[in-house]
Design a protein around this motif. Structure first.
Motif, PDB file in Angstrom:
ATOM      1  N   ILE A 132    -118.597  26.562  18.522  1.00 27.65           N
ATOM      2  CA  ILE A 132    -118.861  25.460  17.596  1.00 27.65           C
ATOM      3  C   ILE A 132    -117.798  25.426  16.502  1.00 27.65           C
ATOM      4  O   ILE A 132    -117.287  24.365  16.149  1.00 27.65           O
ATOM      5  CB  ILE A 132    -120.275  25.609  16.994  1.00 27.65           C
ATOM      6  CG1 ILE A 132    -121.332  25.393  18.083  1.00 27.65           C
ATOM      7  CG2 ILE A 132    -120.480  24.637  15.845  1.00 27.65           C
ATOM      8  CD1 ILE A 132    -122.765  25.650  17.628  1.00 27.65           C
ATOM      9  N   LEU A 133    -117.457  26.589  16.015  1.00 28.38           N
ATOM     10  CA  LEU A 133    -116.449  26.641  14.959  1.00 28.38           C
ATOM     11  C   LEU A 133    -115.101  26.139  15.461  1.00 28.38           C
ATOM     12  O   LEU A 133    -114.396  25.408  14.765  1.00 28.38           O
ATOM     13  CB  LEU A 133    -116.309  28.076  14.440  1.00 28.38           C
ATOM     14  CG  LEU A 133    -117.407  28.547  13.509  1.00 28.38           C
ATOM     15  CD1 LEU A 133    -117.272  30.049  13.246  1.00 28.38           C
ATOM     16  CD2 LEU A 133    -117.370  27.774  12.203  1.00 28.38           C
ATOM     17  N   ASN A 134    -114.756  26.547  16.656  1.00 28.67           N
ATOM     18  CA  ASN A 134    -113.472  26.129  17.201  1.00 28.67           C
ATOM     19  C   ASN A 134    -113.469  24.648  17.562  1.00 28.67           C
ATOM     20  O   ASN A 134    -112.433  23.987  17.484  1.00 28.67           O
ATOM     21  CB  ASN A 134    -113.130  26.963  18.443  1.00 28.67           C
ATOM     22  CG  ASN A 134    -112.779  28.382  18.083  1.00 28.67           C
ATOM     23  OD1 ASN A 134    -112.294  28.652  16.990  1.00 28.67           O
ATOM     24  ND2 ASN A 134    -113.039  29.300  18.987  1.00 28.67           N
ATOM     25  N   SER A 135    -114.600  24.166  17.956  1.00 28.86           N
ATOM     26  CA  SER A 135    -114.661  22.793  18.431  1.00 28.86           C
ATOM     27  C   SER A 135    -114.898  21.803  17.299  1.00 28.86           C
ATOM     28  O   SER A 135    -114.432  20.674  17.352  1.00 28.86           O
ATOM     29  CB  SER A 135    -115.769  22.643  19.469  1.00 28.86           C
ATOM     30  OG  SER A 135    -115.582  23.545  20.530  1.00 28.86           O
ATOM     31  N   PHE A 136    -115.625  22.220  16.318  1.00 27.98           N
ATOM     32  CA  PHE A 136    -115.999  21.321  15.230  1.00 27.98           C
ATOM     33  C   PHE A 136    -115.756  22.002  13.886  1.00 27.98           C
ATOM     34  O   PHE A 136    -116.650  22.632  13.321  1.00 27.98           O
ATOM     35  CB  PHE A 136    -117.463  20.901  15.365  1.00 27.98           C
ATOM     36  CG  PHE A 136    -117.756  20.211  16.661  1.00 27.98           C
ATOM     37  CD1 PHE A 136    -117.425  18.871  16.837  1.00 27.98           C
ATOM     38  CD2 PHE A 136    -118.318  20.901  17.702  1.00 27.98           C
ATOM     39  CE1 PHE A 136    -117.676  18.247  18.043  1.00 27.98           C
ATOM     40  CE2 PHE A 136    -118.564  20.279  18.917  1.00 27.98           C
ATOM     41  CZ  PHE A 136    -118.247  18.947  19.091  1.00 27.98           C
ATOM     42  N   TYR A 193    -117.948  22.787  10.738  1.00 23.01           N
ATOM     43  CA  TYR A 193    -118.837  23.915  10.468  1.00 23.01           C
ATOM     44  C   TYR A 193    -118.120  25.083   9.811  1.00 23.01           C
ATOM     45  O   TYR A 193    -118.753  26.023   9.356  1.00 23.01           O
ATOM     46  CB  TYR A 193    -119.521  24.356  11.763  1.00 23.01           C
ATOM     47  CG  TYR A 193    -120.546  23.353  12.238  1.00 23.01           C
ATOM     48  CD1 TYR A 193    -121.768  23.230  11.597  1.00 23.01           C
ATOM     49  CD2 TYR A 193    -120.268  22.500  13.301  1.00 23.01           C
ATOM     50  CE1 TYR A 193    -122.701  22.295  12.024  1.00 23.01           C
ATOM     51  CE2 TYR A 193    -121.189  21.558  13.730  1.00 23.01           C
ATOM     52  CZ  TYR A 193    -122.403  21.464  13.087  1.00 23.01           C
ATOM     53  OH  TYR A 193    -123.322  20.530  13.499  1.00 23.01           O
ATOM     54  N   ARG A 194    -116.788  25.009   9.819  1.00 23.62           N
ATOM     55  CA  ARG A 194    -116.076  26.085   9.138  1.00 23.62           C
ATOM     56  C   ARG A 194    -116.338  26.035   7.642  1.00 23.62           C
ATOM     57  O   ARG A 194    -116.391  27.072   6.980  1.00 23.62           O
ATOM     58  CB  ARG A 194    -114.578  25.975   9.412  1.00 23.62           C
ATOM     59  CG  ARG A 194    -114.212  26.238  10.863  1.00 23.62           C
ATOM     60  CD  ARG A 194    -112.731  26.023  11.090  1.00 23.62           C
ATOM     61  NE  ARG A 194    -112.401  26.122  12.511  1.00 23.62           N
ATOM     62  CZ  ARG A 194    -111.244  25.771  13.027  1.00 23.62           C
ATOM     63  NH1 ARG A 194    -110.300  25.296  12.247  1.00 23.62           N
ATOM     64  NH2 ARG A 194    -111.040  25.886  14.312  1.00 23.62           N
ATOM     65  N   ALA A 195    -116.448  24.835   7.144  1.00 19.00           N
ATOM     66  CA  ALA A 195    -116.671  24.684   5.714  1.00 19.00           C
ATOM     67  C   ALA A 195    -118.140  24.478   5.378  1.00 19.00           C
ATOM     68  O   ALA A 195    -118.507  24.479   4.199  1.00 19.00           O
ATOM     69  CB  ALA A 195    -115.850  23.502   5.185  1.00 19.00           C
ATOM     70  N   TRP A 215    -126.271  26.591   9.246  1.00 18.61           N
ATOM     71  CA  TRP A 215    -126.209  26.050  10.603  1.00 18.61           C
ATOM     72  C   TRP A 215    -126.362  27.163  11.635  1.00 18.61           C
ATOM     73  O   TRP A 215    -126.864  26.929  12.738  1.00 18.61           O
ATOM     74  CB  TRP A 215    -124.928  25.261  10.819  1.00 18.61           C
ATOM     75  CG  TRP A 215    -123.671  26.072  10.773  1.00 18.61           C
ATOM     76  CD1 TRP A 215    -122.899  26.365   9.685  1.00 18.61           C
ATOM     77  CD2 TRP A 215    -123.022  26.708  11.889  1.00 18.61           C
ATOM     78  NE1 TRP A 215    -121.822  27.133  10.043  1.00 18.61           N
ATOM     79  CE2 TRP A 215    -121.865  27.358  11.392  1.00 18.61           C
ATOM     80  CE3 TRP A 215    -123.300  26.789  13.241  1.00 18.61           C
ATOM     81  CZ2 TRP A 215    -120.994  28.079  12.211  1.00 18.61           C
ATOM     82  CZ3 TRP A 215    -122.437  27.504  14.067  1.00 18.61           C
ATOM     83  CH2 TRP A 215    -121.292  28.134  13.547  1.00 18.61           C
ATOM     84  N   ARG A 216    -125.931  28.339  11.285  1.00 18.25           N
ATOM     85  CA  ARG A 216    -126.121  29.460  12.219  1.00 18.25           C
ATOM     86  C   ARG A 216    -127.613  29.748  12.407  1.00 18.25           C
ATOM     87  O   ARG A 216    -128.070  30.028  13.511  1.00 18.25           O
ATOM     88  CB  ARG A 216    -125.385  30.700  11.704  1.00 18.25           C
ATOM     89  CG  ARG A 216    -123.876  30.595  11.790  1.00 18.25           C
ATOM     90  CD  ARG A 216    -123.226  31.883  11.307  1.00 18.25           C
ATOM     91  NE  ARG A 216    -121.791  31.904  11.522  1.00 18.25           N
ATOM     92  CZ  ARG A 216    -120.908  31.366  10.702  1.00 18.25           C
ATOM     93  NH1 ARG A 216    -121.318  30.782   9.599  1.00 18.25           N
ATOM     94  NH2 ARG A 216    -119.618  31.405  10.987  1.00 18.25           N
TER      95      ARG A 216
END
Length: 372
Positions: free
Chosen positions: A175-179, A182-184, A189-190
DNA sequence: CCGCTTCTAAACAGCG
DNA sequence: ACGCTGTTTAGAAGCG
């Protein structure tokens, strides 16, 4: 079936987006009484950048709402090349042109595309390794929240994994790599991911082998009986929100699907239709510059019936949408358009997904819109 | 308004 | 003890 072969001319460089390709996107257009076939010769060198846009195994139909095309049309120069009702035979582009014209990088350069994913090993296309950098939303200055539910995100993460199973950490990472949104995003969300995994019947937990001491927790997979439902949810989400086709064109995701899935952005609907026909990639090789008669025959055999059925039952057929099919066969990519509809090759509005794509659409419109 | 789905937050227990 | 994982509950929001 009666068929005519038309080869489209090269566009002057002033009329097509040189940042995208150096020559017209369509080198030939085949029109039959009911179907228009557009082929894009691909050189092997141009395939790697676009391995997932067109799947060799998953025919794609694209529904395009044409009425919203006016602003785009107004911005374009008058059609200069072809009367769409009276196409002329012209020269094909050169091989060097094909290298460039067939590079569909721009399709992946839109900010909200899903990452490029490996194709099945059965394809001749190069494989992306998990560690390969993937194009994601980081192109955007401030990535927006993906429209996908957490269930869909989890589903996609698992489906894209090589073994169709992932630990929670792996789902996070995907998810982080794709969107990058969600990094910020706050860490909640986890929690939502875990909440969904635990609560949803769609996902089942697999205890790791004792031998696998690396990582902790269980592996999660998609319960087969809920896979169709997840695909349907994804389809609906895509239908309203997505401008991306990678995922649903991904044969890995479509594998085992018992129905077509489709997606639409504001103006575009795309259906990746599974077929009872064997994968095209299993067919005999097609020459780099195929005889057009052969091409028409192949098209007729493989897709004429499907197009016809789709036209009959397609709920979008009377809704301002038109449809064409888009698929790849070896080094060629094909558009199959219903020729007996109000066929505007303006349908390339599919390319009206961002500024770059609009330029591309402009090329096609100039190319195919024709002087009336 | 109701029911459903989804998201978010939180608490808690188990495990390494 | 700590962090991660997994479960459960609760409430809010959106939608048809």
């Amino acid at each position: 079936m009666e068929s005519d072969t038309h080869t489209l001319p090269p566009l002057p460089t002033s009329l097509y987006p040189t940042t995208l390709y150096q020559s017209p996107p369509f080198s030939s257009l085949l029109q039959t009484s009911s179907t228009v076939h557009v082929s894009l010769p691909l050189s092997p060198l141009s395939i790697p950048p676009c391995p997932t846009w067109l799947s060799p195994t998953a025919p794609v139909s694209i529904h395009l709402k044409t009425e919203s095309l006016s602003p785009l049309l107004d911005s374009l120069s008058p059609p200069q090349f072809l009367d769409r009702h009276n196409l002329h035979c012209l020269n094909s582009p050169t091989t060097s042109d094909q290298d460039d014209l067939t590079c569909l990088n721009w399709l992946h350069q839109r900010g909200n595309l899903l990452p490029l994913q490996p194709l099945p090993k059965t394809t001749p296309l190069p494989q992306l390794e998990p560690q390969d950098p993937i194009p994601t939303q980081h192109h955007l200055s401030s990535p927006s929240k993906p429209p996908y539910s957490f269930s869909s995100l989890i589903f996609m993460a698992i489906e894209y994994s090589p073994d169709k199973r992932l630990p929670v950490k792996g789902i996070y990472d995907w998810i982080l790599n794709s969107f990058p949104y969600y990094r910020a995003a706050p860490g909640g969300w986890r929690n939502s991911v875990r909440h969904n995994l635990s609560l949803s019947k769609s996902f089942c937990r697999i205890h790791r082998d004792k031998n696998q001491s690396v990582g902790k927790g269980s592996l999660w997979c998609v319960c087969p009986e809920y896979r169709s439902a997840l695909l349907e949810v994804l389809r609906k989400t895509q239908y309203y929100h997505s401008t991306n086709s990678n995922l649903l064109n991904n044969p890995a995701l479509l594998e085992g699907a018992d129905y077509g899935v489709s997606m639409v952005c504001d103006t575009v609907a795309i259906s990746a239709l599974t077929s009872d026909n064997p994968p095209l990639s299993s067919n005999p090789p097609c020459p780099l510059t195929p005889d057009h008669e052969e091409l028409v025959n192949m098209e007729a055999v493989e897709y004429e019936e499907e197009v016809g059925e789709e036209m009959e039952k397609d709920p979008l057929s009377d809704s301002g949408y038109i449809e064409f099919h888009y698929y790849q066969y070896h080094q060629y990519q094909y558009l199959v358009l219903p020729g007996d509809t109000e066929l505007d090759l303006e349908t390339v509005e599919i390319l009206q997904l961002d500024a770059e794509a609009q330029e591309a659409a402009g090329s096609l419109l100039d190319l195919a819109g024709g002087g009336h």
